[in-house]
Design a protein around this motif. Structure first.
Motif, short mmCIF file in Angstrom:
data_model
loop_
_atom_site.label_atom_id
_atom_site.label_comp_id
_atom_site.label_asym_id
_atom_site.label_seq_id
_atom_site.Cartn_x
_atom_site.Cartn_y
_atom_site.Cartn_z
N PHE A 89 0.84 -1.21 0.00
CA PHE A 89 0.00 0.00 0.00
C PHE A 89 0.87 1.26 0.00
CE2 PHE A 89 -2.45 -3.32 2.18
CZ PHE A 89 -3.62 -3.29 1.45
N PRO A 90 0.30 2.38 -0.45
CA PRO A 90 1.05 3.64 -0.38
C PRO A 90 1.36 3.99 1.08
CG PRO A 90 -1.05 3.93 -1.54
CD PRO A 90 -1.05 2.56 -1.00
N PRO A 91 2.46 4.68 1.31
CA PRO A 91 2.95 4.88 2.69
C PRO A 91 2.00 5.63 3.61
CG PRO A 91 4.21 6.17 1.08
CD PRO A 91 3.38 5.21 0.31
N HIS A 92 1.20 6.54 3.06
CA HIS A 92 0.37 7.36 3.96
C HIS A 92 -1.10 6.95 3.96
CE1 HIS A 92 3.77 9.89 4.74
NE2 HIS A 92 3.96 10.09 3.44
N LEU A 93 -1.40 5.82 3.34
CA LEU A 93 -2.80 5.43 3.21
C LEU A 93 -3.50 5.28 4.56
CD1 LEU A 93 -4.95 4.67 1.08
CD2 LEU A 93 -4.35 2.28 1.47
N LYS A 106 -13.72 1.41 3.75
CA LYS A 106 -13.86 2.60 2.91
C LYS A 106 -12.50 3.06 2.40
CE LYS A 106 -18.21 4.20 4.78
NZ LYS A 106 -18.93 5.22 5.56
N VAL A 107 -11.51 3.01 3.28
CA VAL A 107 -10.17 3.43 2.87
C VAL A 107 -9.69 2.56 1.71
CG1 VAL A 107 -7.75 3.48 3.59
CG2 VAL A 107 -9.52 4.45 5.07
N ARG A 108 -9.96 1.27 1.84
CA ARG A 108 -9.54 0.37 0.77
C ARG A 108 -10.28 0.67 -0.53
NH1 ARG A 108 -10.01 -6.12 0.75
NH2 ARG A 108 -8.83 -6.47 -1.16
N ALA A 109 -11.57 0.99 -0.41
CA ALA A 109 -12.34 1.32 -1.60
C ALA A 109 -11.79 2.58 -2.26
CB ALA A 109 -13.81 1.52 -1.23
N PHE A 110 -11.42 3.58 -1.46
CA PHE A 110 -10.84 4.81 -2.02
C PHE A 110 -9.59 4.48 -2.82
CE2 PHE A 110 -12.53 7.51 1.74
CZ PHE A 110 -13.79 7.48 1.17
N TYR A 111 -8.77 3.61 -2.24
CA TYR A 111 -7.49 3.29 -2.86
C TYR A 111 -7.70 2.49 -4.14
CZ TYR A 111 -2.99 1.02 -3.60
OH TYR A 111 -1.84 0.54 -4.14
N GLU A 112 -8.52 1.45 -4.05
CA GLU A 112 -8.64 0.55 -5.20
C GLU A 112 -9.43 1.17 -6.33
OE1 GLU A 112 -10.10 -3.15 -3.68
OE2 GLU A 112 -8.07 -3.80 -3.16
N GLU A 113 -10.44 1.95 -6.00
CA GLU A 113 -11.30 2.45 -7.07
C GLU A 113 -10.90 3.82 -7.56
OE1 GLU A 113 -15.38 1.61 -6.58
OE2 GLU A 113 -14.99 -0.09 -5.25
N LEU A 114 -10.27 4.63 -6.69
CA LEU A 114 -9.93 5.99 -7.12
C LEU A 114 -8.44 6.28 -7.02
CD1 LEU A 114 -12.88 7.94 -5.45
CD2 LEU A 114 -12.66 7.28 -7.84
N GLY A 115 -7.67 5.33 -6.51
CA GLY A 115 -6.23 5.55 -6.41
C GLY A 115 -5.83 6.59 -5.37
N GLN A 117 -4.33 8.06 -2.13
CA GLN A 117 -3.19 7.54 -1.37
C GLN A 117 -3.01 8.20 -0.01
OE1 GLN A 117 0.41 7.34 -3.57
NE2 GLN A 117 -0.54 6.19 -5.25
N ASP A 118 -3.59 9.36 0.20
CA ASP A 118 -3.38 10.05 1.47
C ASP A 118 -4.51 11.07 1.69
OD1 ASP A 118 -2.83 12.10 -0.28
OD2 ASP A 118 -0.66 11.82 -0.14
N ILE A 119 -4.39 11.82 2.78
CA ILE A 119 -5.48 12.72 3.14
C ILE A 119 -5.67 13.83 2.11
CG2 ILE A 119 -6.22 14.42 4.86
CD1 ILE A 119 -5.09 12.61 7.00
N SER A 120 -4.59 14.37 1.61
CA SER A 120 -4.78 15.45 0.64
C SER A 120 -5.38 14.90 -0.66
CB SER A 120 -3.47 16.19 0.39
OG SER A 120 -2.49 15.30 -0.06
N GLY A 121 -5.04 13.65 -1.00
CA GLY A 121 -5.65 13.02 -2.18
C GLY A 121 -7.16 12.87 -1.99
N LEU A 122 -7.54 12.50 -0.78
CA LEU A 122 -8.96 12.38 -0.49
C LEU A 122 -9.65 13.73 -0.57
CD1 LEU A 122 -11.47 10.85 0.51
CD2 LEU A 122 -10.64 11.17 2.85
N HIS A 123 -8.98 14.74 -0.05
CA HIS A 123 -9.54 16.08 -0.08
C HIS A 123 -9.83 16.51 -1.52
CE1 HIS A 123 -9.26 20.54 1.36
NE2 HIS A 123 -10.47 20.05 1.49
#
Length: 586
Positions: A89-93, A106-115, A117-123
């Motif tokens: 997994f990415p280091p800051h996931l 949910k975190v896994r879904a964010f990573y697998e479906e939208l790539g 990797q971290d809080i700013s990516g989610l933002h």
DNA sequence: GCCGTTTTCGGCCCGACTGTTTTCAGTCG
């Protein structure tokens, strides 16, 4: 650089995070989580134990496998299991897990479906409305998550116990005033008297929950409502602290109180015990089949499990349940047990009041003694006392003594422990006093070895009575200095020195774990206010809470002893030898 | 991954709320 228990705990927690995100066996993740908690709170440094004895102690929840992993961490500072997981997994996931409302799935879904990797990516994804399109997510999720992420970016905090108490008070008053309300209790870590609390848990009992929830969520101090149901609600106050409310029927008061006081680990252990007895325990009561067999009082819940009543401060699953199964728990110290305060300041240095005013406040509290312990000369910024000023202060105390027939005013000093372990006043000055409180106020960053040697040397001085705020930490502001506490405790016992539990809400130093360690080593403690004004004597309440968390009884406390016994302790027999030379310099 | 005097295999604490679901999974405390 020795590995600390907290380092092991952090690594195990990271493994647990990654196992959960990966969707591994949840019980395996839980095993790491449990071990992290237990190791993180373990009293002795495992690295030292291993190097001294060649093996690790028996730690509950640590079996053969985790024992080996602890050894790997101790010898290499790393864990190969964690390194392998990290590669997946990415280091800051896993930082995303710290956001309220986000768990591993949910975190896994964010990573697998939208790539992501971290809080700013989610933002960014939230602002682009990519999240609301995911299965299981809608516009409401998006809106909440944006708030949570932005709050997280603004940093969450924990509140000092005394601060949380201030926020709790008006809410208790508010809810107590709702018609039909029986009990309003602040439960959770606040009731367990943890030194900091993350949020407030309010338990209210009534037959009619709706008006309680209504009044709660519409209170003027509420900034935003996170959730609101028929018996349960969560809000954030304008002060930033989160408050969770739970409304229960009066018949469930005891079970609910146990449940909402926690700790989580304590509750889990209780429920296991209940299962063994064919019982089920939840916040409504204790049940055998469909019959409720206990729950109106906390005592009834513990009793039916075969346990004596466990005070809230002990509910951490640190052996209190096993102990309660064998009989009554120790009678923990209470505020009225204190017969005086052995650390207080006056206007002579940085206090705000005269000796007389402090003495009056002590008398009004019904104490038998109060020690005046201003700073020594090294602390120039507070005009610390030199030999001449100390003599003058002593004369003032002599003049005041006849005015306070029931109160013994003791002449003391909070003397600085210098970098080399010498005390900051000449022997002659120290000999003229009733007691000497020693403290470190400088050179916090000495190595563990040097800091320990410094303090051990100071304790060798024949007039040294109490080690004040022994680790120097300020909660949330300054880390404790590095110290071999076990050696300090053993020296304290050998040299008839007491350790302070400083009751100031920012210090609470010793910690609960060290209090218990001191008790195990047979070292006396003194719960002192370090008051700089009469009102600060009230802080003793927090020190008592901390000591209770450390299983401390009145018999473990120097300042729960009557004056005669206190003076006996302070006038310790002179040592035969002074192996490290005179500690007081000229 | 841990644990055990009913067990060395097969369990592992329990319920409310939310948001999206149309019967429930995920999260939280």
């Amino acid at each position: 650089m020795a590995v600390q228990n907290a380092d092991i705990a952090r690594i195990f927690d990271q493994v647990a995070d990654l196992l959960e995100v990966r969707g591994d066996n949840p019980f395996r993740a839980r095993a790491y989580r449990n071990a992290a908690r237990t190791v993180g709170e373990w009293g002795e440094n495992l690295s030292e134990v291993l190097s001294k004895t060649g093996h690790l102690p028996r730690i509950p929840g640590v079996g053969t496998d985790l024992d080996g992993k602890i050894r790997e961490i101790l010898s290499t500072g790393r864990l190969s299991t964690l390194e392998k997981l990290r590669e997946e997994f990415p280091p800051h996931l896993t930082e995303l897990l710290s956001i309220p409302g986000l768990g591993p799935k949910k975190v896994r879904a964010f990573y697998e479906e939208l790539g992501i990797q971290d809080i700013s990516g989610l933002h960014r994804a939230l602002l682009d409305h990519r999240i609301a399109g995911l299965r299981g997510f809608g516009p409401r999720s998006e809106e909440r998550l944006i708030k949570s992420v932005e709050a997280r970016l603004a940093k969450v905090r924990r509140y000092k116990l005394a601060t949380a108490a201030q926020y709790a008070r008006p809410l208790v008053t508010l809810l107590t005033g709702v018609r039909g309300v029986r009990e309003v209790v602040v439960a959770g870590s606040f009731r367990r008297r943890k030194e900091t609390v993350g949020d407030l848990d309010l338990l209210v009992t009534t037959e009619d929950p709706e008006p309680v929830v209504g009044r709660f969520v519409s209170w003027e101090g509420v900034e935003r409502v996170l959730a609101s149901g028929s018996t349960k609600a969560s809000v954030v106050l304008s002060s930033g602290i989160q408050v969770d409310l739970r409304v229960m029927p009066p018949a469930s008061f005891g079970a609910a109180l146990v449940y909402f006081t926690g700790s989580r680990a304590h509750n889990i252990a209780l429920r296991r015990l209940a299962q063994d007895r064919g019982l089920k325990i939840n916040e409504y009561g204790v049940f055998r089949g469909k019959n409720r067999v206990a729950g109106e009082t906390e005592e009834s819940v513990y009793r039916i499990l075969g346990l004596s009543m466990i005070p809230p401060e002990l509910r951490e699953d640190r052996g209190e349940i096993q102990r309660a199964a064998r009989g009554p728990l120790p009678a923990l110290v209470t505020l009225p047990d204190l017969k005086g305060d052995l650390h207080a300041h006056t206007r002579w240095t940085d206090g705000h009041n005269s000796v007389r005013e402090m003495a009056e406040a002590a008398r009004d509290r019904g104490w038998s003694y109060l020690a005046i312990t201003d700073h020594s000369r090294r602390l120039t910024m507070v005009h610390g006392l030199g030999p001449a000023e100390l003599r003058e202060q002593g004369e003032e105390i002599d003049r005041l003594r006849p005015l306070f027939p029931g109160l013994s005013l003791l002449k003391g000093i909070e003397v600085d422990i210098l970098e080399d372990g010498q005390l900051d006043l000449p022997d002659q000055s120290l000999l003229s006093l009733d007691l000497v409180v020693g403290a470190v106020h400088s050179k916090f960053s000495l190595s563990r070895a040097d800091q320990t040697t410094r303090i051990l040397r100071a304790m060798d001085h024949p007039r040294f009575n109490i080690l004040a705020h022994p680790t120097g930490r300020l909660i949330g502001e300054r880390e404790p200095y590095d110290l071999d506490m076990l050696r300090v405790l053993r020296k304290a016992r050998e040299r008839q020195v007491a350790l302070e539990v400083n009751a100031h809400p920012e210090r609470l130093d010793l910690t609960d774990v060290y209090c218990r360690m001191a008790k195990d080593e047979g070292v006396l403690l003194a719960i002192n206010s370090d008051a700089h004004a009469p009102g600060e004597f009230d802080n003793l309440e927090w020190g008592v809470g901390q000591a209770r968390r450390g299983w401390i009884e009145a018999s473990d406390l120097l300042n729960a002893r009557p004056l005669g016994e206190l003076l006996d302790f302070l006038r310790k027999k002179p040592s035969k030898t002074r192996p490290e030379g005179p500690a007081g310099s000229g």
